[in-house]
Write a protein that holds these residues in place. Structure first.
Motif, short mmCIF file in Angstrom:
data_model
loop_
_atom_site.label_atom_id
_atom_site.label_comp_id
_atom_site.label_asym_id
_atom_site.label_seq_id
_atom_site.Cartn_x
_atom_site.Cartn_y
_atom_site.Cartn_z
N ALA A 1 0.82 -1.20 0.00
CA ALA A 1 0.00 0.00 0.00
C ALA A 1 0.86 1.26 0.00
O ALA A 1 2.00 1.26 0.48
N ASN A 2 0.30 2.32 -0.59
CA ASN A 2 0.90 3.66 -0.51
C ASN A 2 2.31 3.75 -1.08
O ASN A 2 3.19 4.40 -0.50
N GLY B 1 -2.05 6.62 5.43
CA GLY B 1 -0.70 6.79 5.96
C GLY B 1 0.32 6.20 5.01
O GLY B 1 0.22 5.05 4.61
N ALA B 2 1.32 6.98 4.64
CA ALA B 2 2.26 6.57 3.61
C ALA B 2 3.26 5.55 4.14
O ALA B 2 3.73 5.64 5.26
N PRO C 1 -1.24 -2.50 4.83
CA PRO C 1 -0.55 -1.24 4.53
C PRO C 1 0.76 -1.08 5.29
O PRO C 1 1.59 -0.27 4.91
N SER C 2 0.97 -1.82 6.36
CA SER C 2 2.20 -1.66 7.15
C SER C 2 3.35 -2.50 6.63
O SER C 2 4.48 -2.37 7.09
N VAL C 3 3.08 -3.36 5.66
CA VAL C 3 4.11 -4.26 5.15
C VAL C 3 5.03 -3.50 4.22
O VAL C 3 4.59 -2.76 3.35
N THR C 4 6.34 -3.67 4.36
CA THR C 4 7.30 -3.02 3.48
C THR C 4 7.35 -3.74 2.14
O THR C 4 6.84 -4.86 1.99
N VAL C 5 8.03 -3.11 1.18
CA VAL C 5 8.16 -3.73 -0.14
C VAL C 5 8.83 -5.08 -0.03
O VAL C 5 8.38 -6.08 -0.60
N SER C 6 9.93 -5.15 0.70
CA SER C 6 10.67 -6.41 0.80
C SER C 6 9.84 -7.48 1.48
O SER C 6 9.83 -8.64 1.07
N GLU C 7 9.14 -7.11 2.56
CA GLU C 7 8.32 -8.08 3.28
C GLU C 7 7.18 -8.59 2.41
O GLU C 7 6.85 -9.77 2.42
N ALA C 8 6.59 -7.69 1.65
CA ALA C 8 5.48 -8.10 0.79
C ALA C 8 5.96 -9.07 -0.27
O ALA C 8 5.30 -10.05 -0.58
N THR D 1 -6.43 -0.29 -6.63
CA THR D 1 -5.74 0.89 -7.17
C THR D 1 -5.60 1.96 -6.09
O THR D 1 -4.54 2.55 -5.92
N PHE D 2 -6.68 2.19 -5.36
CA PHE D 2 -6.66 3.17 -4.27
C PHE D 2 -5.64 2.76 -3.21
O PHE D 2 -4.90 3.59 -2.70
#
Length: 297
Positions: A144-145, A255-256, A280-287, A169-170
């Protein structure tokens, strides 16, 4: 998802897989009932000649859209862009050049054949700030974000769950992020049955939303500043249209999450996520780790 929706999605996948194979073997493709049809309302003729001339011939030949979203999205240097249903990669490659080396362009497609074609086109174009992901536009495999701009070219009308597309998308857009989409939209007076009479689902007609339905769907997802402007007719009461909207800059669920430059595969392979994180709290690497991205060289 209903059995009918699953069958419809598979029909769409097969149709565009066939189009990709035809381009790979030296033919052309166009959105419409037959992959080999040439229709002035769809395809590469909707791009300026100067843009087409900068791209591999295969990327141009595989253009299936009804507009030029890279132009309407007003992309800026350093932005991160996501193309929903990226096909042969034409809009990803154009976006990558618009956002420059400090930006990045992602392409998302569910079709193996299109992803392979897009990767080949990327290599020929010598563009490095791109990444292609395998997945559906109803379940975007990104945190997210993290995205500044979402574009799409005549693909949302093909989705079997458009409310999910709008919600996803949102979710992936940063607060203040925007969409710049080209899509087929129907007059409000046309029923679903009347739209189907004008063209089939895989031909980008039967699955199109009306103007009112499109606005309502975007608003329900949380978008503001919604603008839908028809550009040209594609069938009686059916139009190619430019769709713009914005994710509010501040709100309870915007929240970004800081973006990183982590890449799952870069431009030499495609990501094949088995599961997508929507936290939304997951980082790129974690995701990416949770998704089980597998690089296919």
């Amino acid at each position: 998802m209903s059995e009918q929706s699953i069958e419809l999605r598979e029909t769409v996948r097969q149709r565009y897989a066939a189009a990709a194979v035809q381009v790979t073997e030296g033919g052309g493709a166009c959105c419409g009932p037959e992959p080999v049809e040439v229709d002035e309302n769809f395809g590469s003729t909707l791009y300026a000649a100067a843009e087409r001339d900068t791209l591999p011939a295969e990327a141009v030949a595989a253009s299936l859209g009804c507009g030029n979203p890279t132009a309407v999205a007003e992309l800026r240097e350093g932005e991160r862009v996501l193309d929903l249903g990226s096909g042969g990669g034409i809009d990803v490659l154009l976006s990558a050049r618009r956002v420059g080396p400090t930006g990045k362009a992602y392409g998302l497609d569910m079709t193996e054949e299109m992803l392979a074609l897009a990767l080949a086109n990327t290599a020929k174009a010598g563009v490095t700030n791109v990444e292609f992901l395998k997945g559906t536009i109803e379940e975007i495999p990104l945190p997210a974000n993290t995205i500044d701009v979402v574009i799409s070219n005549c693909v949302i009308n093909l989705s079997v769950d458009k409310s999910a597309v709008f919600a996803e998308t949102f979710r992936v857009l940063k607060p203040g992020g925007r969409i710049g989409v080209s899509d087929v939209v129907a007059d409000d007076a046309l029923t679903a049955e009347q739209r189907a009479e004008r063209g089939d689902y895989v031909g980008c007609i039967a699955g199109a939303l009306s103007f009112a339905e499109y606005r309502a769907g975007l608003a329900a997802a949380g978008f503001t500043g919604i603008e839908i402007v028809p550009t040209h007719h594609v069938a009686d009461g059916m139009h190619s249209a430019i769709v713009r909207a914005t994710k509010p800059a501040a709100g309870p669920d915007t929240g970004a999450t800081p973006a990183t430059d982590d890449s799952c595969c870069g431009v030499t392979a495609c990501c094949t996520p088995s599961e997508q994180s929507t936290d939304p709290s997951v980082t790129v690497s974690e995701a990416k780790s949770a998704a089980g991205c597998a690089c296919q060289n």
